[in-house]
Design an enzyme around this catalytic site. Structure first.
Site, PDB file in Angstrom:
ATOM      1  N   CYS A   1      -8.251  -5.333 -10.095  1.00 35.56           N
ATOM      2  CA  CYS A   1      -7.818  -4.247 -10.963  1.00 35.56           C
ATOM      3  C   CYS A   1      -7.404  -3.082 -10.057  1.00 35.56           C
ATOM      4  CB  CYS A   1      -8.975  -3.865 -11.877  1.00 35.56           C
ATOM      5  SG  CYS A   1      -8.556  -2.655 -13.116  1.00 35.56           S
ATOM      6  N   CYS A  42       0.851  -1.187   0.000  1.00 33.52           N
ATOM      7  CA  CYS A  42       0.000   0.000   0.000  1.00 33.52           C
ATOM      8  C   CYS A  42       0.891   1.241   0.000  1.00 33.52           C
ATOM      9  CB  CYS A  42      -0.896  -0.014   1.242  1.00 33.52           C
ATOM     10  SG  CYS A  42      -1.911   1.469   1.431  1.00 33.52           S
ATOM     11  N   CYS A  74      -5.255   0.603   6.535  1.00 31.73           N
ATOM     12  CA  CYS A  74      -5.530   2.041   6.588  1.00 31.73           C
ATOM     13  C   CYS A  74      -6.818   2.455   5.883  1.00 31.73           C
ATOM     14  CB  CYS A  74      -4.347   2.840   6.034  1.00 31.73           C
ATOM     15  SG  CYS A  74      -4.089   2.660   4.261  1.00 31.73           S
ATOM     16  N   CYS A  92      -7.253  -1.236   1.393  1.00 31.72           N
ATOM     17  CA  CYS A  92      -6.219  -1.724   2.305  1.00 31.72           C
ATOM     18  C   CYS A  92      -6.873  -1.973   3.658  1.00 31.72           C
ATOM     19  CB  CYS A  92      -5.104  -0.690   2.431  1.00 31.72           C
ATOM     20  SG  CYS A  92      -3.861  -1.133   3.667  1.00 31.72           S
ATOM     21  N   CYS A  96       0.382   3.121   3.595  1.00 30.97           N
ATOM     22  CA  CYS A  96       0.833   2.600   4.895  1.00 30.97           C
ATOM     23  C   CYS A  96       1.866   1.491   4.808  1.00 30.97           C
ATOM     24  CB  CYS A  96      -0.367   2.127   5.704  1.00 30.97           C
ATOM     25  SG  CYS A  96      -1.118   0.604   5.075  1.00 30.97           S
TER      26      CYS A  96
END
Length: 160
Positions: free
Chosen positions: A147, A75, A126, A123, A78
């Site tokens: 995607c 991510c 976060c 995510c 984070c």
């Protein structure tokens, strides 16, 4: 009769536009939580647009789309590990695509932004928007296509 019908339609409209979904979505607590101002300080303008405002980058603009190196995609907000390179495939859509996420690190949610339900991917650490899941992935594996906006990811190459 017209007045009654009009009142019924107005009542139906307002009863169907409640904030129940928004309240439920916004009530989840993530391990990493920041204010919008804090996110704006640590993310680029494009990252903020995609990750925090659920925007979409233009297709074929991410260098990660053609990345064939071994490693892990994390991510961009984070640094939580989200996808392994071995599960990446070329979907031809212009966005990095994966047939599965690292177990427990990607949250599935429902998104109605374009008028119908889609599976949104976020995510799980976060709450940042990553992209969407579709059922047109490789049939020989999971059949799923995650995607993902390339700007939502950072790539960490495998150490040799």
């Amino acid at each position: 009769m017209r007045k009654i019908l009009g009142l019924l339609l107005i009542t139906l409209f307002f009863s169907c536009s409640s904030n129940a979904q928004k309240t439920e979505k916004n009530s989840k607590k993530y391990k990493i939580s920041k204010t919008e101002a804090e996110w704006k300080k640590v993310l680029s303008k494009e990252e903020f647009y995609v990750l925090r405002e659920a925007g979409t980058e233009r297709p074929f603009t991410s260098p990660l789309n053609n990345n064939k190196k071994e490693g892990v995609y994390v991510c961009a907000a984070c640094k939580t590990a989200l996808y392994e390179s071995k599960h990446k495939f070329d979907s031809g859509t212009g966005w990095p695509s994966f047939d599965r996420a690292i177990n427990g690190n990607v949250e599935l949610d429902v998104d109605y932004k374009i008028g119908y339900a889609r599976t949104e991917l976020k995510c799980n650490t976060c709450g940042s928007h990553l992209g969407h899941s579709f059922d047109d992935g490789p049939q020989e594996t999971t059949g799923k296509r995650h995607c993902i906006n390339g700007v939502a990811l950072d790539f960490i190459p495998k150490e040799k």
